[in-house]
Design an enzyme around this catalytic site. Structure first.
Site, PDB file in Angstrom:
ATOM      1  N   PRO A 373       0.850  -1.204   0.000  1.00  0.00           N
ATOM      2  CA  PRO A 373       0.000   0.000   0.000  1.00  0.00           C
ATOM      3  C   PRO A 373       0.885   1.253   0.000  1.00  0.00           C
ATOM      4  O   PRO A 373       1.422   1.646   1.026  1.00  0.00           O
ATOM      5  CB  PRO A 373      -0.815  -0.134   1.289  1.00  0.00           C
ATOM      6  CG  PRO A 373      -0.002  -1.026   2.167  1.00  0.00           C
ATOM      7  CD  PRO A 373       0.780  -1.933   1.288  1.00  0.00           C
ATOM      8  N   ASP A 549       5.861   2.199   2.441  1.00  0.00           N
ATOM      9  CA  ASP A 549       4.926   1.104   2.697  1.00  0.00           C
ATOM     10  C   ASP A 549       4.087   1.464   3.923  1.00  0.00           C
ATOM     11  O   ASP A 549       4.614   1.517   5.044  1.00  0.00           O
ATOM     12  CB  ASP A 549       5.713  -0.188   2.930  1.00  0.00           C
ATOM     13  CG  ASP A 549       4.833  -1.423   3.033  1.00  0.00           C
ATOM     14  OD1 ASP A 549       3.647  -1.278   3.381  1.00  0.00           O
ATOM     15  OD2 ASP A 549       5.334  -2.530   2.788  1.00  0.00           O
ATOM     16  N   HIS A 550       2.794   1.698   3.696  1.00  0.00           N
ATOM     17  CA  HIS A 550       1.930   2.167   4.785  1.00  0.00           C
ATOM     18  C   HIS A 550       1.633   1.074   5.811  1.00  0.00           C
ATOM     19  O   HIS A 550       1.050   1.343   6.860  1.00  0.00           O
ATOM     20  CB  HIS A 550       0.619   2.696   4.205  1.00  0.00           C
ATOM     21  CG  HIS A 550       0.024   3.821   5.011  1.00  0.00           C
ATOM     22  ND1 HIS A 550       0.371   4.085   6.305  1.00  0.00           N
ATOM     23  CD2 HIS A 550      -0.920   4.750   4.692  1.00  0.00           C
ATOM     24  CE1 HIS A 550      -0.314   5.117   6.760  1.00  0.00           C
ATOM     25  NE2 HIS A 550      -1.106   5.543   5.797  1.00  0.00           N
ATOM     26  N   ARG A 551       2.030  -0.176   5.540  1.00  0.00           N
ATOM     27  CA  ARG A 551       1.803  -1.234   6.520  1.00  0.00           C
ATOM     28  C   ARG A 551       2.701  -1.072   7.742  1.00  0.00           C
ATOM     29  O   ARG A 551       2.351  -1.532   8.836  1.00  0.00           O
ATOM     30  CB  ARG A 551       2.056  -2.610   5.876  1.00  0.00           C
ATOM     31  CG  ARG A 551       1.056  -2.992   4.803  1.00  0.00           C
ATOM     32  CD  ARG A 551       1.447  -4.292   4.137  1.00  0.00           C
ATOM     33  NE  ARG A 551       2.756  -4.213   3.480  1.00  0.00           N
ATOM     34  CZ  ARG A 551       3.320  -5.226   2.819  1.00  0.00           C
ATOM     35  NH1 ARG A 551       2.703  -6.385   2.753  1.00  0.00           N
ATOM     36  NH2 ARG A 551       4.502  -5.070   2.243  1.00  0.00           N
ATOM     37  N   ILE A 553       4.895   2.052   7.990  1.00  0.00           N
ATOM     38  CA  ILE A 553       5.225   3.471   8.167  1.00  0.00           C
ATOM     39  C   ILE A 553       3.950   4.307   8.100  1.00  0.00           C
ATOM     40  O   ILE A 553       3.204   4.240   7.123  1.00  0.00           O
ATOM     41  CB  ILE A 553       6.209   3.935   7.076  1.00  0.00           C
ATOM     42  CG1 ILE A 553       7.510   3.120   7.161  1.00  0.00           C
ATOM     43  CG2 ILE A 553       6.509   5.418   7.218  1.00  0.00           C
ATOM     44  CD1 ILE A 553       8.422   3.311   5.979  1.00  0.00           C
TER      45      ILE A 553
END
Length: 579
Positions: A373, A549-551, A553
């Site tokens: 993501p 990577d929004h998972r 950060i």
């Protein structure tokens, strides 16, 4: 003594390479670190050094072949070992005569309870390849008549409609006859090879001194394992050693139908290994799947052949060209590939195949975009002052063999930023639901080449000063453009930089280079009016684009990380205070 040279590990997610050049031939002498192959992966052209030395006996690949990681490339013979090795035939003849004499005489020692030694012919058949697969094409024959093979050594390479598979030998012995040729269709159950194998059984029990050496009509309990297993017998009474267990599992009588009492009583092969019989493991290996991720339906989660077949069928139905964990992550949201329209209806067209680098780039970035993501933060850095310093110290760096560039400066700054923000130097393991934090700092540099995008990395950037980083950057960039990067150059990256400032543009959204979790995009700097100290003044501004990577950060951490980089560029003293 023959030694095998196998194609070494080529990097993350690289399982095969094209043989461009074979630098050795039968009869040649090779030494350790001598270049023996030139191969092309989807990332670079690489020279492969030998890890063994000796005289080349057989070369098993040719130019243009596709070789798998771990595949035997050539074998060498050590002259000293070959001279001292005794011939096999003289050993077996006296043993047979001795056994015949012992049939009518008392045993002279306790170790005489063995089967007659000698050789026998073993017929290797093509094993089951998966559900609804009845035959396969023989792509490559890796052995010839007279060759000595080891157990589990690859002897054929076959191709089904689902995969290309290396077929291992079930026994060790000497090749008597090869019954298939390259290009032929072989059916499941067909005899493909005949081997001369030793017929001696291990001496696992001691017999009393007065007992007969051999009784063919009433075998001793220690010999029971050579006969078909009787389900009514307790496992503990039948199997007295690991070798007996393995021999029994491999026998045709129980290969695909082991006794339930035996299977229920045996622990897994290793503490962390998936519980499965060797025949099941072999089938999984031949079909190219990781047995560790296959759910077992047997007692204690034991994996059966049917479990492997069901798992492979599920993978094929999902049409995911990726490892098992990739399917888990992306099967739900993977886009279906649709055929293109017939463009020739509108005018002339020309089709060209992708080269390896371009094809792998397309595959890798498609996977990264569909599984990570992405979020991108944008900002600008005032590099007016540091640009003056760069020009001032450029001659010093140039004397050391490098060129002081903004990319080199960013490598130094980002290395320190990763220490302040460790979540940017990590990877996400969705299979185990864990975060992997790295304690090393290898910074990747995206290099634009005529063959495609290559991302070598500067190793241990935290141990290098700016002059050393600049020199290393010049070396790996040149190697990338000439397709001469080594395996070490492209492995183990932690964070990547993509600098398009030399070409132009303002901002862009770089794709995270999986399994990393962030990448910094750099665009062209230009002078802009900046309000400073009560007036507008011209300042050189550098556009920066941080994708992450929004998972792992969050947005707040991302902007803090980017602002830290900008402040370090605007005030390099920050590196000494906080870095």
């Amino acid at each position: 003594m023959a030694k095998e040279f196998k194609l070494p590990d080529l990097g993350e997610n690289i399982t095969a390479a094209t043989i461009i050049k074979v630098a050795v031939a039968p009869g040649d002498k090779v030494s350790v670190d001598q270049v023996v192959l030139e191969i092309e992966t989807d990332k670079a052209t690489i020279e492969v050094p030998s890890e063994i030395e000796g005289t080349v006996a057989h070369v098993l690949v040719k130019e243009g072949d596709k070789a798998q990681v771990g595949q035997v490339v050539f074998t060498v013979e050590e002259a000293a070992a070959a001279k001292s090795a005794p011939a096999p035939k003289p050993q077996s003849a006296p043993v047979k005569e001795e056994v015949k004499v012992q049939e009518t005489a008392p045993a002279p020692s306790a170790a005489a309870v063995t089967e007659p030694a000698g050789s026998s012919v073993y017929e290797e058949v093509l094993q089951t390849l998966g559900e609804n697969i009845e035959s396969a094409t023989v792509v490559k024959v890796l052995v010839s008549t007279g060759d000595s093979v080891k157990e589990d050594q690859s002897i054929f390479e076959i191709e089904t409609d689902k995969a290309t598979i290396e077929v291992p030998s079930s026994k060790a012995g000497k090749v008597l006859e090869v019954l298939v040729k390259e290009g032929e269709k072989a059916k499941v159950g067909q005899i493909v090879l005949k081997l001369e194998v030793s017929g001696a059984a291990p001496a696992v029990k001691e017999a009393p001194a007065s007992a007969p050496a051999v009784k063919q009509e009433a075998p001793a309990p220690a010999q029971v394992y050579t006969q078909p297993v009787q389900p009514a017998q307790p496992a503990a009474a039948v199997f007295t050693s690991t070798e007996q267990i393995l021999d029994e599992i491999r026998s045709p009588e129980v290969m695909y139908n082991p006794p339930k009492a035996f299977m229920d009583s045996q622990p897994p092969i290793a503490p962390n290994a998936a519980p499965a019989a060797p025949s099941v493991r072999r089938l999984a290996r031949e079909l190219g799947v990781n047995i560790g991720v296959i759910p077992g339906s047997g007692p204690g989660g034991r994996i059966s052949i049917e479990d492997v077949k069901a798992y492979v069928k599920k993978l094929n139905e999902s049409r995911a060209a990726a490892p098992a964990q990739v399917v888990v992550q992306s099967a739900a949201g993977a886009a279906q590939i649709k055929p293109l329209p017939d463009f020739s209806k509108f005018g002339t067209v020309e089709r060209k195949p992708m080269n390896n680098v371009r094809a792998k780039t397309a595959e890798h970035l498609s996977y990264a975009w569909s599984t990570i993501p992405h979020v991108t933060q944008f900002d600008k850095a005032d590099i007016t002052d540091i640009e003056e310093m760069r020009k001032q110290f450029s001659p010093v760096v140039q004397k050391a063999g490098g060129k002081l560039t903004m990319t080199g400066i960013l490598v130094k700054v980002i290395t320190q930023a990763l220490k302040v923000f460790p979540q940017f130097n990590a990877s996400v393991d969705m299979q185990k639901m864990e975060l992997v934090y790295k304690n090393y700092y290898n910074i990747g540099i995206a290099v634009d080449t005529e063959h495609g995008l290559i991302v070598p990395n500067i190793k241990n950037a935290d141990r290098l000063n700016l002059t050393q980083i600049s020199a290393e950057l010049a070396v790996i960039s040149e190697k990338a453009r000439n397709k001469k990067v080594s395996l070490e150059d492209i492995q183990g990256g932690c964070f990547s930089i993509s600098n398009l400032g030399g070409i132009g543009g303002t901002y862009f959204t770089p794709i995270v280079n999986s399994p990393e979790v962030a990448i910094l995009g750099v665009s062209k700097s230009q002078y802009e009016p900046v309000y400073k100290n009560g007036e507008f003044v011209p300042r050189l501004m550098l556009p920066l684009s941080l994708s992450y990577d929004h998972r792992i950060i969050d947005g707040a951490d991302a902007i803090r990380f980017l602002r830290w980089i900008i402040e370090a560029l605007e005030n390099p003293f920050k590196l000494l205070i906080e870095g």
